[in-house]
Motif scaffolding. Structure first.
Motif, PDB file in Angstrom:
ATOM      1  N   SER A  67       1.149  -1.413  -0.043  1.00 22.91           N
ATOM      2  CA  SER A  67      -0.636   0.309  -0.199  1.00 22.91           C
ATOM      3  C   SER A  67       0.952   1.162  -0.193  1.00 22.91           C
ATOM      4  O   SER A  67       1.951   0.788  -0.235  1.00 22.91           O
ATOM      5  CB  SER A  67      -1.191   0.118   1.018  1.00 22.91           C
ATOM      6  N   ASP A  68       0.402   2.061   0.511  1.00 22.96           N
ATOM      7  CA  ASP A  68       1.497   3.708   0.748  1.00 22.96           C
ATOM      8  C   ASP A  68       2.292   3.649   1.347  1.00 22.96           C
ATOM      9  O   ASP A  68       3.300   4.486   1.463  1.00 22.96           O
ATOM     10  CB  ASP A  68       0.163   4.850   0.193  1.00 22.96           C
ATOM     11  N   SER A  69       1.357   3.301   2.706  1.00 20.57           N
ATOM     12  CA  SER A  69       2.641   2.934   3.229  1.00 20.57           C
ATOM     13  C   SER A  69       3.961   2.338   3.904  1.00 20.57           C
ATOM     14  O   SER A  69       4.018   2.124   4.404  1.00 20.57           O
ATOM     15  CB  SER A  69       1.394   3.735   5.102  1.00 20.57           C
ATOM     16  N   GLU A  70       2.747   0.932   3.278  1.00 18.53           N
ATOM     17  CA  GLU A  70       3.507  -0.428   3.980  1.00 18.53           C
ATOM     18  C   GLU A  70       3.308  -1.292   2.882  1.00 18.53           C
ATOM     19  O   GLU A  70       3.089  -1.692   2.119  1.00 18.53           O
ATOM     20  CB  GLU A  70       2.964  -0.714   4.988  1.00 18.53           C
ATOM     21  N   TRP A  71       4.951  -2.900   3.251  1.00 19.52           N
ATOM     22  CA  TRP A  71       4.213  -4.320   2.010  1.00 19.52           C
ATOM     23  C   TRP A  71       3.779  -4.911   3.483  1.00 19.52           C
ATOM     24  O   TRP A  71       3.942  -4.945   4.711  1.00 19.52           O
ATOM     25  CB  TRP A  71       5.795  -4.665   2.013  1.00 19.52           C
ATOM     26  N   TRP A  72       3.119  -6.061   3.113  1.00 19.33           N
ATOM     27  CA  TRP A  72       2.768  -7.348   3.519  1.00 19.33           C
ATOM     28  C   TRP A  72       2.427  -8.424   3.152  1.00 19.33           C
ATOM     29  O   TRP A  72       2.790  -8.558   1.990  1.00 19.33           O
ATOM     30  CB  TRP A  72       0.829  -6.724   3.875  1.00 19.33           C
ATOM     31  N   ILE A  73       3.170  -9.341   4.215  1.00 16.18           N
ATOM     32  CA  ILE A  73       2.606 -10.492   4.017  1.00 16.18           C
ATOM     33  C   ILE A  73       1.920 -11.509   4.799  1.00 16.18           C
ATOM     34  O   ILE A  73       2.381 -11.766   5.476  1.00 16.18           O
ATOM     35  CB  ILE A  73       4.492 -10.942   4.078  1.00 16.18           C
ATOM     36  N   ARG A  74       1.664 -11.833   3.656  1.00 16.37           N
ATOM     37  CA  ARG A  74       0.346 -12.891   4.173  1.00 16.37           C
ATOM     38  C   ARG A  74       0.966 -14.414   4.171  1.00 16.37           C
ATOM     39  O   ARG A  74       1.073 -14.952   3.127  1.00 16.37           O
ATOM     40  CB  ARG A  74      -1.461 -12.666   4.000  1.00 16.37           C
ATOM     41  N   VAL A  75       1.147 -15.217   5.032  1.00 18.47           N
ATOM     42  CA  VAL A  75       1.564 -17.040   5.691  1.00 18.47           C
ATOM     43  C   VAL A  75       0.115 -17.410   6.015  1.00 18.47           C
ATOM     44  O   VAL A  75      -0.136 -16.930   7.233  1.00 18.47           O
ATOM     45  CB  VAL A  75       2.083 -17.210   6.167  1.00 18.47           C
ATOM     46  N   GLY A  76      -1.055 -18.773   5.808  1.00 19.10           N
ATOM     47  CA  GLY A  76      -1.956 -19.150   5.921  1.00 19.10           C
ATOM     48  C   GLY A  76      -1.922 -20.631   5.495  1.00 19.10           C
ATOM     49  O   GLY A  76      -0.574 -21.046   4.891  1.00 19.10           O
ATOM     50  N   ASP A  77      -2.074 -21.651   6.349  1.00 19.00           N
ATOM     51  CA  ASP A  77      -1.917 -23.492   6.285  1.00 19.00           C
ATOM     52  C   ASP A  77      -4.199 -23.218   6.313  1.00 19.00           C
ATOM     53  O   ASP A  77      -4.920 -22.870   6.433  1.00 19.00           O
ATOM     54  CB  ASP A  77      -1.158 -23.818   6.738  1.00 19.00           C
ATOM     55  N   THR A  78      -3.538 -25.374   6.127  1.00 15.80           N
ATOM     56  CA  THR A  78      -5.151 -25.444   6.368  1.00 15.80           C
ATOM     57  C   THR A  78      -5.066 -25.890   7.129  1.00 15.80           C
ATOM     58  O   THR A  78      -5.461 -27.753   7.526  1.00 15.80           O
ATOM     59  CB  THR A  78      -5.302 -25.939   4.618  1.00 15.80           C
ATOM     60  N   GLY A  79      -4.169 -26.251   7.992  1.00 17.83           N
ATOM     61  CA  GLY A  79      -4.112 -27.017   9.376  1.00 17.83           C
ATOM     62  C   GLY A  79      -5.143 -26.844  10.430  1.00 17.83           C
ATOM     63  O   GLY A  79      -6.295 -26.014   9.241  1.00 17.83           O
ATOM     64  N   PRO A  80      -4.610 -27.459  11.088  1.00 15.67           N
ATOM     65  CA  PRO A  80      -6.102 -27.652  12.991  1.00 15.67           C
ATOM     66  C   PRO A  80      -5.637 -26.454  13.496  1.00 15.67           C
ATOM     67  O   PRO A  80      -7.144 -26.121  14.352  1.00 15.67           O
ATOM     68  CB  PRO A  80      -5.712 -29.057  13.748  1.00 15.67           C
ATOM     69  N   GLY A  81      -5.673 -25.164  13.032  1.00 18.62           N
ATOM     70  CA  GLY A  81      -5.390 -24.442  13.898  1.00 18.62           C
ATOM     71  C   GLY A  81      -5.136 -24.455  15.805  1.00 18.62           C
ATOM     72  O   GLY A  81      -4.657 -25.004  15.845  1.00 18.62           O
ATOM     73  N   LEU A  82      -4.582 -23.365  15.869  1.00 14.83           N
ATOM     74  CA  LEU A  82      -3.917 -22.838  17.212  1.00 14.83           C
ATOM     75  C   LEU A  82      -4.325 -23.777  18.581  1.00 14.83           C
ATOM     76  O   LEU A  82      -5.762 -22.720  17.998  1.00 14.83           O
ATOM     77  CB  LEU A  82      -3.121 -21.958  17.597  1.00 14.83           C
ATOM     78  N   PRO A  83      -4.170 -23.533  19.617  1.00 19.33           N
ATOM     79  CA  PRO A  83      -5.143 -24.059  20.966  1.00 19.33           C
ATOM     80  C   PRO A  83      -5.189 -22.546  21.414  1.00 19.33           C
ATOM     81  O   PRO A  83      -4.546 -21.890  20.893  1.00 19.33           O
ATOM     82  CB  PRO A  83      -4.777 -25.268  21.730  1.00 19.33           C
ATOM     83  N   PRO A  84      -6.233 -23.036  22.064  1.00 20.43           N
ATOM     84  CA  PRO A  84      -6.704 -21.152  23.383  1.00 20.43           C
ATOM     85  C   PRO A  84      -5.680 -20.987  23.885  1.00 20.43           C
ATOM     86  O   PRO A  84      -5.172 -19.970  24.087  1.00 20.43           O
ATOM     87  CB  PRO A  84      -7.828 -21.933  23.230  1.00 20.43           C
ATOM     88  N   LYS A  85      -4.466 -22.145  24.672  1.00 17.49           N
ATOM     89  CA  LYS A  85      -3.709 -21.626  25.673  1.00 17.49           C
ATOM     90  C   LYS A  85      -2.519 -20.936  24.712  1.00 17.49           C
ATOM     91  O   LYS A  85      -2.012 -20.181  24.984  1.00 17.49           O
ATOM     92  CB  LYS A  85      -3.566 -22.760  26.011  1.00 17.49           C
ATOM     93  N   ALA A  86      -2.321 -21.759  23.376  1.00 19.23           N
ATOM     94  CA  ALA A  86      -1.533 -21.212  22.379  1.00 19.23           C
ATOM     95  C   ALA A  86      -1.322 -19.412  21.678  1.00 19.23           C
ATOM     96  O   ALA A  86      -0.272 -18.562  22.080  1.00 19.23           O
ATOM     97  CB  ALA A  86      -0.935 -21.880  21.557  1.00 19.23           C
ATOM     98  N   ARG A  87      -2.528 -19.239  21.547  1.00 23.96           N
ATOM     99  CA  ARG A  87      -3.149 -18.331  21.153  1.00 23.96           C
ATOM    100  C   ARG A  87      -2.862 -16.890  22.490  1.00 23.96           C
ATOM    101  O   ARG A  87      -2.598 -15.953  22.351  1.00 23.96           O
ATOM    102  CB  ARG A  87      -4.369 -17.721  20.776  1.00 23.96           C
ATOM    103  N   GLU A  88      -2.642 -16.998  23.820  1.00 19.17           N
ATOM    104  CA  GLU A  88      -3.442 -16.333  24.350  1.00 19.17           C
ATOM    105  C   GLU A  88      -1.508 -15.621  25.062  1.00 19.17           C
ATOM    106  O   GLU A  88      -1.188 -14.391  25.000  1.00 19.17           O
ATOM    107  CB  GLU A  88      -3.439 -16.561  26.289  1.00 19.17           C
ATOM    108  N   HIS A  89      -0.238 -16.436  25.087  1.00 19.15           N
ATOM    109  CA  HIS A  89       0.753 -16.439  24.837  1.00 19.15           C
ATOM    110  C   HIS A  89       1.130 -16.799  23.361  1.00 19.15           C
ATOM    111  O   HIS A  89       2.754 -17.364  23.607  1.00 19.15           O
ATOM    112  CB  HIS A  89       1.712 -17.188  25.919  1.00 19.15           C
ATOM    113  N   LEU A  90       0.805 -15.878  22.443  1.00 17.63           N
ATOM    114  CA  LEU A  90       1.413 -16.799  20.957  1.00 17.63           C
ATOM    115  C   LEU A  90       3.021 -16.225  21.387  1.00 17.63           C
ATOM    116  O   LEU A  90       4.107 -16.957  20.136  1.00 17.63           O
ATOM    117  CB  LEU A  90       0.558 -16.277  19.841  1.00 17.63           C
ATOM    118  N   PHE A  91       3.280 -14.681  21.265  1.00 13.09           N
ATOM    119  CA  PHE A  91       4.704 -13.817  20.588  1.00 13.09           C
ATOM    120  C   PHE A  91       5.513 -14.263  22.119  1.00 13.09           C
ATOM    121  O   PHE A  91       6.702 -13.417  22.227  1.00 13.09           O
ATOM    122  CB  PHE A  91       4.739 -12.644  20.204  1.00 13.09           C
TER     123      PHE A  91
END
Length: 484
Positions: free
Chosen positions: A401-425
């Motif tokens: 876009s005018d202000s940034e580059w973006w890169i999207r990475v998606g998969d068809t896996g089973p998804g992340l469990p809720p506990k992992a999403r709480e402390h993802l990074f």
């Protein structure tokens, strides 16, 4: 001097201030009780004089010939008055009389006096010199007439009030002292001691925060203090966990530095052999040699960067312009993914890659760091899909876009469990696989933040997960000016 300092220090404590406030409020309560009591005592004193004067007057009226002057003087002296006037049948009659030493200085009609008038008159009497002669009017007892009026000296009333006030002050002081002590002891028991216990636990915890035994156990009976203890215990548990994690990170940093040192030596030797096979006559070996050399060189650079930094932070990004499609192709091929439009990179590969990146899309970033980020994201996606035992795909798309580059990475896996999403990074907390550390996403997020961008999770459900990388087009120079 030392006693004065101790006294000042005591008054600055919670116990000292509570004791001081207790004494003040008890004295205020005594004053509110003392003044009405004194006014009530004065009114009772005057009513008693009226009663005695009425008895003396009835004695005079009961005698047909009247009493002698000597008996009249005795009756007036016993009643404590100078003269007595009765009004009966609308006739005002001076029943008993004696010389009045001074003019009447004040009139008090007890029939019409309210609480405030009684309090005011009591204070005037108490603060006077007792030299006045006062006239008191009231209702006779036993319906002995319409009214009774006496003239009396003020001095006996004032002396009686002073004596009563002195006794009342002594009694109030005793009650105040007892109440102050009881309230002080109650405050010590219910408030000060629990607060002091919290302070002692905080001191013990500050000396040894890693020791779980120093975490306070809530036991206060006061609701607010118990809530404070519970919040302190929760904070101590969280801080202890953070300190232990920090210690593990420090130990891990030292271990990684040692491993990187030895691994660098091994990879340097492997790099020498890889350089030799670049001149092989075998076409397949010649085609694979540059990729092998590039992978080994990248690993050596990573080891050197780890040794140069020595801790858990990353070096600042070295920004250059490069085509993104080429870098993504290298990552996909390095991770052994099968191309959705071509043959699998590995025999029997179950995970395919779909690339939606314009060949002419060029961005400005640190090429090696972005390689690591994409490699972490793709590797996590591939492992998640392979864990299901079913085929799947990983889609990589990019744009600007005018202000940034973006890169999207998606998969068809089973998804992340809720506990992992709480402390993802967060390191050591966002791991999904058994045995995983959760370092990959934490490192990736840190590298993107170093570019001034951000890594975010767009979605994660039963249909898969999708991450988005945002890289700003404007960087900040050393003199804090934006540059292209």
């Amino acid at each position: 001097m030392a006693q004065k300092a101790v006294r000042k220090r005591f008054l600055r404590t919670l116990s000292g201030r509570f004791l001081m406030l207790t004494v003040i409020f008890v004295l205020l309560a005594d004053v509110l009780i003392f003044v009405p009591s004194l006014a009530r005592y004065r009114a009772d004193f005057l009513l008693e004089r009226l009663r005695q004067a009425q008895i003396a007057a009835l004695t005079q009226l009961a005698s047909d010939a009247g009493v002698s002057p000597e008996l009249e003087a005795e009756l007036l002296a016993n009643a404590g008055v100078y003269n007595v006037v009765l009004r009966r049948d609308d006739i005002r009659q001076l029943v008993l009389s004696s010389p009045v030493p001074a003019p009447v200085g004040a009139d008090y009609d007890l029939r019409l006096a309210g609480p405030w008038e009684l309090i005011r008159d009591a204070l005037v009497t108490l603060t006077g010199d007792g030299s006045r002669v006062v006239r008191v009017i009231g209702n006779p007892v036993q319906e002995g007439g319409q009214l009774i009026e006496i003239t009396m000296p003020d001095e006996p009333l004032r002396k009686a009030m002073l004596l009563y006030a002195w006794r009342l002050v002594l009694f109030s002081a005793l009650i105040s002292a007892v109440m102050a002590v009881l309230l002080f002891l109650a405050a010590q028991r219910l408030i000060v001691q629990p607060i002091r216990r919290v302070i002692l636990h905080m001191k013990a915890y500050a000396e040894a925060p890693e020791d779980a035994r120093t975490v306070i156990e809530p036991s206060a009976r006061v609701e607010e203090l118990r809530e404070a203890e519970e919040m302190l215990a929760s904070m101590q548990v969280q801080l202890t966990g953070a300190l232990r994690q920090k210690e593990r990170l420090a130990q891990l940093g030292g271990a990684v530095a040692k491993i990187s040192h030895d691994l660098r030596n091994i990879l340097t030797t492997a790099q020498l052999f890889a350089d030799r096979i670049e001149g092989s006559a075998d076409p397949a070996v010649a085609r694979s040699a540059p990729k092998l050399v590039g992978s080994i060189s990248r690993a050596v650079s990573l080891c050197e960067a780890t040794l140069a930094f020595g801790k858990a932070e990353e070096a600042p990004p070295l920004l250059t312009r490069f085509p993104l499609a080429v870098l993504v192709s290298e990552v996909v091929e390095g991770e052994g993914l099968s191309d959705a439009l071509g043959a699998p990179a590995e025999p029997g590969g179950q995970v395919g890659a779909i690339l939606d990146i314009a060949p002419n899309l060029t961005l400005r970033a640190d090429r090696e760091q972005l390689y690591r980020v994409l490699s972490n994201l793709i590797r996590n996606a591939r492992q998640a899909i392979e864990a299901t035992g079913q085929p799947g795909t990983i889609e990589l798309a990019a744009g600007e876009s005018d202000s940034e580059w973006w890169i999207r990475v998606g998969d068809t896996g089973p998804g992340l469990p809720p506990k992992a999403r709480e402390h993802l990074f967060a390191a050591f907390q966002g791991g999904v696989r058994k045995g995983g550390t959760g370092l990959g996403l934490a490192i990736s997020a840190e590298l993107i933040r170093g570019h001034g961008g951000r890594l975010e999770l767009l979605r994660s459900d039963s249909e898969g997960s999708e991450f988005m990388i945002h890289l700003p087009k404007l960087a900040i120079s050393a003199d804090h000016h934006p540059i292209e």
